[in-house]
Design an enzyme around this catalytic site. Sequence first.
Site, short mmCIF file in Angstrom:
data_model
loop_
_atom_site.label_atom_id
_atom_site.label_comp_id
_atom_site.label_asym_id
_atom_site.label_seq_id
_atom_site.Cartn_x
_atom_site.Cartn_y
_atom_site.Cartn_z
N LYS A 49 -29.83 28.03 46.14
CA LYS A 49 -28.40 28.01 46.49
C LYS A 49 -28.23 27.46 47.91
O LYS A 49 -29.21 27.39 48.68
CB LYS A 49 -27.84 29.43 46.39
CG LYS A 49 -28.47 30.44 47.33
CD LYS A 49 -28.06 31.88 46.98
CE LYS A 49 -28.73 32.88 47.89
NZ LYS A 49 -28.54 34.26 47.44
N TYR A 81 -20.01 20.44 79.81
CA TYR A 81 -18.66 21.03 79.89
C TYR A 81 -18.68 22.37 80.59
O TYR A 81 -19.52 23.23 80.30
CB TYR A 81 -18.10 21.24 78.48
CG TYR A 81 -17.84 19.97 77.71
CD1 TYR A 81 -16.95 19.01 78.19
CD2 TYR A 81 -18.47 19.74 76.50
CE1 TYR A 81 -16.71 17.85 77.47
CE2 TYR A 81 -18.24 18.58 75.77
CZ TYR A 81 -17.35 17.64 76.26
OH TYR A 81 -17.11 16.51 75.54
C1 LIG Z 1 -29.80 34.90 47.47
C2 LIG Z 1 -30.24 35.81 46.39
C3 LIG Z 1 -31.61 36.00 46.13
C4 LIG Z 1 -32.71 35.43 47.03
O1 LIG Z 1 -32.81 36.24 48.18
P1 LIG Z 1 -34.00 36.00 49.25
O2 LIG Z 1 -33.94 37.22 50.09
O3 LIG Z 1 -33.64 34.76 50.02
O4 LIG Z 1 -35.25 35.87 48.48
C5 LIG Z 1 -31.96 36.74 45.02
N1 LIG Z 1 -31.03 37.30 44.23
C6 LIG Z 1 -29.71 37.18 44.47
C7 LIG Z 1 -28.73 37.83 43.56
C8 LIG Z 1 -29.27 36.44 45.56
O5 LIG Z 1 -27.97 36.33 45.81
#
Ligand SMILES: *Cc1c(COP(=O)(O)O)cnc(C)c1O
Length: 403
Positions: free
Chosen positions: A58, A286
């Site tokens: 993701k 800045y």
């Molecule tokens: C993002 C997510 C993961 C992965 O989490 P990590 O800690 O990055 O391994 C797993 N399950 C769900 C539902 C998530 O939203």
Amino acid sequence: MLSQELETKTRRNRYDYHLSEIIRQRAWVEINQQALIHNVAEIKGLLSPKTALMAVVKADAYGHGAIKVAQTALDAGANGLAIATLGEGIELREAGITAPILILGAINTSEEIAAIAQWQLQPTLCNPQQALIFSDTLSKLGQTLPVHLKLDTGMSRLGTPWHQATDFVRLVQQLPYLKIATIYSHLATADDPDRSEMERQHRRFKQAIAQLKSHGLPLPPLHFANSAATLVNPNLHYDLVRVGLALYGLYPAPHLRSFADLKPVLQVKAKVTQVKTIPPGTGVSYGYQFVSDRTMDVAVVGIGYADGVPRNLSNRLEVLIRGQRVRQIGAITMDQLMLDVSAIPNLQVGEVVTLIGKDGDQEITADDWANKLGTISWEILCGFKHRLPRIMVKSSSNKLVEI
Ligand SMILES: *Cc1c(COP(=O)(O)O)cnc(C)c1O
């Protein structure tokens, strides 16, 4: 009208722009493919042969570039992919990826459901109302979809409360056009050295599963573990693990380092664009948040907060040049930042500055930035903007490939 010659030149330049050597002129994100392959193998080494690995890609693979990361992870042995949004799923399908793709986020409209069916993505169902909308839309389309049922065992985010699992599963089981692919839940505190809350969530998950069994409902594959839970306890692996952060070579918390040997995949680099000497008492950038107290060599670097270097790191950031740590000075600006390079003799325009990554014996990690900012490495990784080209380094030839 462009002259023939100019037209040809413009076309050639447009093409050249996509060559790695050209786009590496200012600033870029380097993805180490070998490190990614190593991490997949390392994580798979923790799993029993019956447990599948779902690579969580993701948010553009946590800023690494979803398509190339997904392809590499699948080639290296990951069994499926998880993303957060419908758009992220479509991007992977359009790139020709055919592996199972789970959407972790909630889907509530029939337009989205039709797109999911069209692209053969696999949705998460969080409650009975949503299941009914799915069933209604899919019956109109005459299409069956695998669905993943989410239980809330204590995260208080998506999912049906664990103690209502039986009613939820029974309802979905009876609905036409929905085929239960898995049942899962998500942990809130898996990276806490104190495991008591995680164990409480696990007891609730087991209780929900036991109830399903006692009502004679067929049990699909189950999953529960994110990176931290995958590292810390094989009893949480079930039929598949959903691993994000560890895939990218970072540890969810320092105490988890001993569980696997992970290598950071992402490096952020930029080039020196100008070098100058300033006298004592000269303000830099800045607001003059930095004023030199001596004669100082200053380097300007072509990367800024619009690339994802947080402005809150101004005057606190360190970077690497020629394997040495160098201090950043003055406010970080949108596209550029300044360094005190007095300790680097005869620094040249075009030399490479490593903001995150290794140079010689020195290393700066996303965790270093996160600690300075009071946030987590996940947020740092996701913060690198699309303006930075993602360049995959393939180890065998050490060839750079733009992604
Ligand atoms: C993002 C997510 C993961 C992965 O989490 P990590 O800690 O990055 O391994 C797993 N399950 C769900 C539902 C998530 O939203």
